[in-house]
Design a protein around this motif. Structure first.
Motif, PDB file in Angstrom:
ATOM      1  N   GLY A 147       0.780  -1.231   0.000  1.00 18.58           N
ATOM      2  CA  GLY A 147       0.000   0.000   0.000  1.00 18.58           C
ATOM      3  C   GLY A 147       0.808   1.274   0.000  1.00 18.58           C
ATOM      4  N   GLY A 148       2.092   1.213  -0.412  1.00 20.98           N
ATOM      5  CA  GLY A 148       2.950   2.370  -0.259  1.00 20.98           C
ATOM      6  C   GLY A 148       3.204   3.202  -1.497  1.00 20.98           C
ATOM      7  N   ALA A 149       2.625   2.847  -2.629  1.00 20.52           N
ATOM      8  CA  ALA A 149       2.909   3.563  -3.873  1.00 20.52           C
ATOM      9  C   ALA A 149       1.863   4.639  -4.150  1.00 20.52           C
ATOM     10  CB  ALA A 149       2.960   2.570  -5.040  1.00 20.52           C
ATOM     11  N   ALA A 150       2.170   5.498  -5.109  1.00 23.96           N
ATOM     12  CA  ALA A 150       1.219   6.548  -5.489  1.00 23.96           C
ATOM     13  C   ALA A 150      -0.117   5.954  -5.932  1.00 23.96           C
ATOM     14  CB  ALA A 150       1.815   7.401  -6.615  1.00 23.96           C
ATOM     15  N   ILE A 151      -0.062   4.856  -6.715  1.00 25.06           N
ATOM     16  CA  ILE A 151      -1.312   4.297  -7.220  1.00 25.06           C
ATOM     17  C   ILE A 151      -2.191   3.764  -6.096  1.00 25.06           C
ATOM     18  CG2 ILE A 151      -0.295   2.017  -7.667  1.00 25.06           C
ATOM     19  CD1 ILE A 151      -3.074   3.867  -9.679  1.00 25.06           C
ATOM     20  N   ASN A 152      -1.594   3.305  -5.008  1.00 23.98           N
ATOM     21  CA  ASN A 152      -2.401   2.872  -3.862  1.00 23.98           C
ATOM     22  C   ASN A 152      -3.216   4.032  -3.308  1.00 23.98           C
ATOM     23  OD1 ASN A 152       0.389   1.165  -3.581  1.00 23.98           O
ATOM     24  ND2 ASN A 152      -1.366  -0.101  -3.057  1.00 23.98           N
ATOM     25  N   GLN A 153      -2.569   5.190  -3.189  1.00 26.03           N
ATOM     26  CA  GLN A 153      -3.252   6.349  -2.617  1.00 26.03           C
ATOM     27  C   GLN A 153      -4.360   6.850  -3.545  1.00 26.03           C
ATOM     28  OE1 GLN A 153      -1.824   5.995   0.183  1.00 26.03           O
ATOM     29  NE2 GLN A 153      -0.085   4.995  -0.827  1.00 26.03           N
ATOM     30  N   LEU A 154      -4.078   6.864  -4.838  1.00 21.87           N
ATOM     31  CA  LEU A 154      -5.072   7.355  -5.789  1.00 21.87           C
ATOM     32  C   LEU A 154      -6.250   6.401  -5.905  1.00 21.87           C
ATOM     33  CD1 LEU A 154      -2.565   8.677  -8.458  1.00 21.87           C
ATOM     34  CD2 LEU A 154      -4.035  10.061  -6.976  1.00 21.87           C
ATOM     35  N   SER A 155      -5.983   5.115  -5.900  1.00 21.39           N
ATOM     36  CA  SER A 155      -7.077   4.138  -5.934  1.00 21.39           C
ATOM     37  C   SER A 155      -7.981   4.326  -4.729  1.00 21.39           C
ATOM     38  CB  SER A 155      -6.514   2.712  -5.960  1.00 21.39           C
ATOM     39  OG  SER A 155      -5.745   2.479  -7.117  1.00 21.39           O
ATOM     40  N   LYS A 156      -7.377   4.461  -3.566  1.00 20.45           N
ATOM     41  CA  LYS A 156      -8.149   4.653  -2.339  1.00 20.45           C
ATOM     42  C   LYS A 156      -8.941   5.953  -2.387  1.00 20.45           C
ATOM     43  CE  LYS A 156      -7.553   4.804   2.706  1.00 20.45           C
ATOM     44  NZ  LYS A 156      -6.555   4.746   3.805  1.00 20.45           N
ATOM     45  N   ALA A 157      -8.327   7.018  -2.902  1.00 21.67           N
ATOM     46  CA  ALA A 157      -8.978   8.323  -2.941  1.00 21.67           C
ATOM     47  C   ALA A 157     -10.243   8.312  -3.783  1.00 21.67           C
ATOM     48  CB  ALA A 157      -7.995   9.376  -3.468  1.00 21.67           C
ATOM     49  N   PHE A 158     -10.249   7.489  -4.838  1.00 22.73           N
ATOM     50  CA  PHE A 158     -11.400   7.472  -5.738  1.00 22.73           C
ATOM     51  C   PHE A 158     -12.244   6.202  -5.604  1.00 22.73           C
ATOM     52  CE2 PHE A 158      -8.439  10.482  -7.652  1.00 22.73           C
ATOM     53  CZ  PHE A 158      -9.266  11.609  -7.669  1.00 22.73           C
TER      54      PHE A 158
ATOM     55  N   LEU B 186       4.778   8.810 -14.238  1.00 21.71           N
ATOM     56  CA  LEU B 186       5.062   7.764 -13.256  1.00 21.71           C
ATOM     57  C   LEU B 186       4.674   6.383 -13.741  1.00 21.71           C
ATOM     58  CD1 LEU B 186       5.962   6.994 -10.380  1.00 21.71           C
ATOM     59  CD2 LEU B 186       3.615   7.469  -9.623  1.00 21.71           C
ATOM     60  N   GLY B 187       3.609   6.295 -14.554  1.00 31.08           N
ATOM     61  CA  GLY B 187       3.057   4.980 -14.846  1.00 31.08           C
ATOM     62  C   GLY B 187       2.200   4.507 -13.691  1.00 31.08           C
ATOM     63  N   GLU B 188       2.157   3.202 -13.486  1.00 30.79           N
ATOM     64  CA  GLU B 188       1.389   2.573 -12.400  1.00 30.79           C
ATOM     65  C   GLU B 188      -0.123   2.690 -12.588  1.00 30.79           C
ATOM     66  OE1 GLU B 188       2.509   4.186  -8.579  1.00 30.79           O
ATOM     67  OE2 GLU B 188       4.642   3.720  -8.844  1.00 30.79           O
ATOM     68  N   GLY B 189      -0.584   3.415 -13.611  1.00 30.36           N
ATOM     69  CA  GLY B 189      -2.001   3.728 -13.730  1.00 30.36           C
ATOM     70  C   GLY B 189      -2.372   5.012 -13.041  1.00 30.36           C
ATOM     71  N   SER B 190      -1.379   5.792 -12.616  1.00 30.43           N
ATOM     72  CA  SER B 190      -1.633   6.951 -11.756  1.00 30.43           C
ATOM     73  C   SER B 190      -2.470   8.033 -12.438  1.00 30.43           C
ATOM     74  CB  SER B 190      -0.316   7.535 -11.246  1.00 30.43           C
ATOM     75  OG  SER B 190       0.582   7.785 -12.305  1.00 30.43           O
ATOM     76  N   GLY B 191      -2.138   8.387 -13.678  1.00 28.35           N
ATOM     77  CA  GLY B 191      -2.902   9.417 -14.363  1.00 28.35           C
ATOM     78  C   GLY B 191      -4.327   8.986 -14.648  1.00 28.35           C
ATOM     79  N   ALA B 192      -4.491   7.722 -15.041  1.00 34.05           N
ATOM     80  CA  ALA B 192      -5.833   7.194 -15.302  1.00 34.05           C
ATOM     81  C   ALA B 192      -6.649   7.120 -14.018  1.00 34.05           C
ATOM     82  CB  ALA B 192      -5.735   5.817 -15.948  1.00 34.05           C
ATOM     83  N   ALA B 193      -6.002   6.765 -12.909  1.00 37.17           N
ATOM     84  CA  ALA B 193      -6.715   6.708 -11.633  1.00 37.17           C
ATOM     85  C   ALA B 193      -7.223   8.086 -11.228  1.00 37.17           C
ATOM     86  CB  ALA B 193      -5.815   6.127 -10.550  1.00 37.17           C
TER      87      ALA B 193
END
Length: 336
Positions: A101-112, A302-309
Motif C-alpha cells: 500500500g505504499g505507492a502513489a497508485i495505492n493512494q489514488l485508488s483509495k482516494a477514488f 510515473l506509470g502505475e495507472g496513476s494518471g488514469a486513476a
C-alpha cells in the motif's frame, strides 16, 4: 471467467466479435442530458463522457460504484542493453511496495474508491532481449494476455490498467514504431530519466528490435517486442469490452498496449478514454494516432495507472451530474 482464447488467432477472433454499446441506452442518455437543469452543452466534455459511459453500461442513468485498478508487472530482457536508469530489481521492489500500500497508485485508488489488484508476471524470468530474438513465444504472450483477461472483475463498472516494469518504455517505443510507423527516434523518450547519451543508445536499441522483427501483424509485434505486463494490459482491456466495462487508459506504456488492439481490430478501443497526457514525449503523438483526447494534462510520467486513476474522478463527476441532476420538469424550472 476463463479467457476464451488459446492462440493469437483466437484472440483476434475475440476482438472481431466484441460487443457494441447499447444504442437504446445511449439515446436515452442523450435525451436525459437535453432535459437537465443547465444550458445545452454547459458541462462540455462531461456531457459526452456521461453519454458514452451510459451506452456501454446499458442504462441511460448510470452510476460508478465499483471501479477497479489493476497493476501488472513484468521484467524485460532488453534491459541487458542498458536502456534504463534503474536496474530490473526495482520491479520486484515496487511490486512489494504496491502490495503493502505504499505507492502513489495505492493512494489514488483509495482516494477514488477503487479496488486495486497487483499481478506480477514471472518476474524471475524476464522476456528475451528483443534485439537478439522474439521477446516472447506464442505460449508466453498468450499466458500474459490470459492473465490480464481473467484479472478483470466482471462486476467492476470501470477499469484502469497500470504497469510496472523496468525497461518497458523501450518496449512501448518499439511497439509504437512497428505498428504506428515512423522512426525509432519519433517514439523513444527518456523513460526513467536516461541522459542524452542514454537516449541515443535506447533509440538505437529500439531501431534494432524493430528491424529484426519486421511484421505487419500487431499481435506478432506484441509478441516479439512487447512485455508480459503490456500483453496483460491488452488482455484486460479486451476483457473489459466483453463485460461492457468502460476503460480509462493510462500513459505511454498502457496506450502502446492498447494500440495493439486498435491496429488489430478497428474500433477495439471504443470503450476507452485517455485519462491523461503523459510527460513521456511521444504520448501525444500516440494519442493522436488513436484519435484519443486526454482528460488531464498534469505532467505525470510515473506509470502505475496513476494518471488514469486520477481521471476516475473526472468520469465520476460526469456521471454524477448526468444521473443525479434534476430535469427541468423535476425541478419546476422553466427551460425557456
Amino acid at each position: 471467467m476463463p479467457a476464451p482464447f488459446t492462440t493469437l488467432d483466437e484472440f483476434r477472433t475475440v476482438l472481431a466479435q466484441a460487443p457494441a454499446p447499447d444504442a437504446v441506452a445511449t439515446a436515452g442518455a442523450q435525451d436525459r442530458n437535453s432535459q437537465l437543469t443547465k444550458p445545452p452543452g454547459a458541462l462540455g466534455r462531461l456531457e459526452d463522457l456521461a453519454i458514452w459511459y451510459a451506452g456501454w453500461r446499458g442504462t441511460p442513468q448510470p452510476q460508478i460504484n465499483t471501479p477497479q485498478v489493476i497493476v501488472f508487472a513484468g521484467n524485460h530482457g532488453v534491459c541487458a542493453q542498458g536502456v534504463s536508469a534503474f536496474p530490473p530489481e526495482v520491479t520486484v521492489q515496487m511490486v512489494a511496495n504496491f502490495q503493502h500500500g505504499g505507492a502513489a497508485i495505492n493512494q489514488l485508488s483509495k482516494a477514488f474508491g477503487a479496488r486495486m489488484d497487483v499481478h506480477a508476471l514471472s518476474l524471475e524470468t524476464p522476456t528475451a532481449d528483443f534485439t537478439q530474438g522474439p521477446a516472447m513465444t506464442e505460449a508466453e504472450v498468450i499466458d500474459a494476455l490470459q492473465t490480464g483477461w481473467t484479472a478483470v472483475d466482471p462486476q467492476s463498472d470501470l477499469l484502469v490498467t497500470g504497469e510496472m516494469g523496468i525497461g518497458n518504455t523501450t518496449s512501448a517505443a518499439a511497439i509504437a514504431t512497428a505498428i504506428l510507423g515512423g522512426e525509432a527516434a519519433d517514439w523513444t523518450g527518456r523513460g526513467t530519466g536516461v541522459d542524452d547519451a542514454g537516449l541515443a543508445h535506447k533509440t538505437e536499441v529500439v531501431a534494432q528490435g524493430v528491424a529484426l522483427h519486421a511484421t505487419d501483424d500487431p499481435l506478432e509485434v506484441l509478441r516479439c517486442l512487447g512485455g508480459r505486463e503490456l500483453a496483460a494490459m491488452a488482455g484486460a482491456i479486451a476483457a473489459a469490452r466483453q463485460h461492457r466495462t468502460p476503460v480509462i487508459l493510462d500513459g505511454f506504456i498502457c496506450t502502446a498496449a492498447a494500440a495493439v488492439l486498435a491496429k488489430t481490430q478497428e474500433g477495439a478501443l471504443d470503450h476507452t478514454v485517455a485519462g491523461h497526457l503523459s510527460a513521456e514525449g511521444a504520448h501525444q503523438k500516440m494519442l493522436d494516432a488513436l484519435g484519443k483526447e486526454p482528460l488531464l494534462n498534469l505532467g505525470l510520467r510515473l506509470g502505475e495507472g496513476s494518471g488514469a486513476a486520477l481521471a476516475i474522478g473526472v468520469l465520476k463527476g460526469a456521471v454524477a451530474c448526468h444521473s443525479g441532476m434534476a430535469t427541468f420538469a423535476e425541478a419546476g424550472v422553466s427551460d425557456g
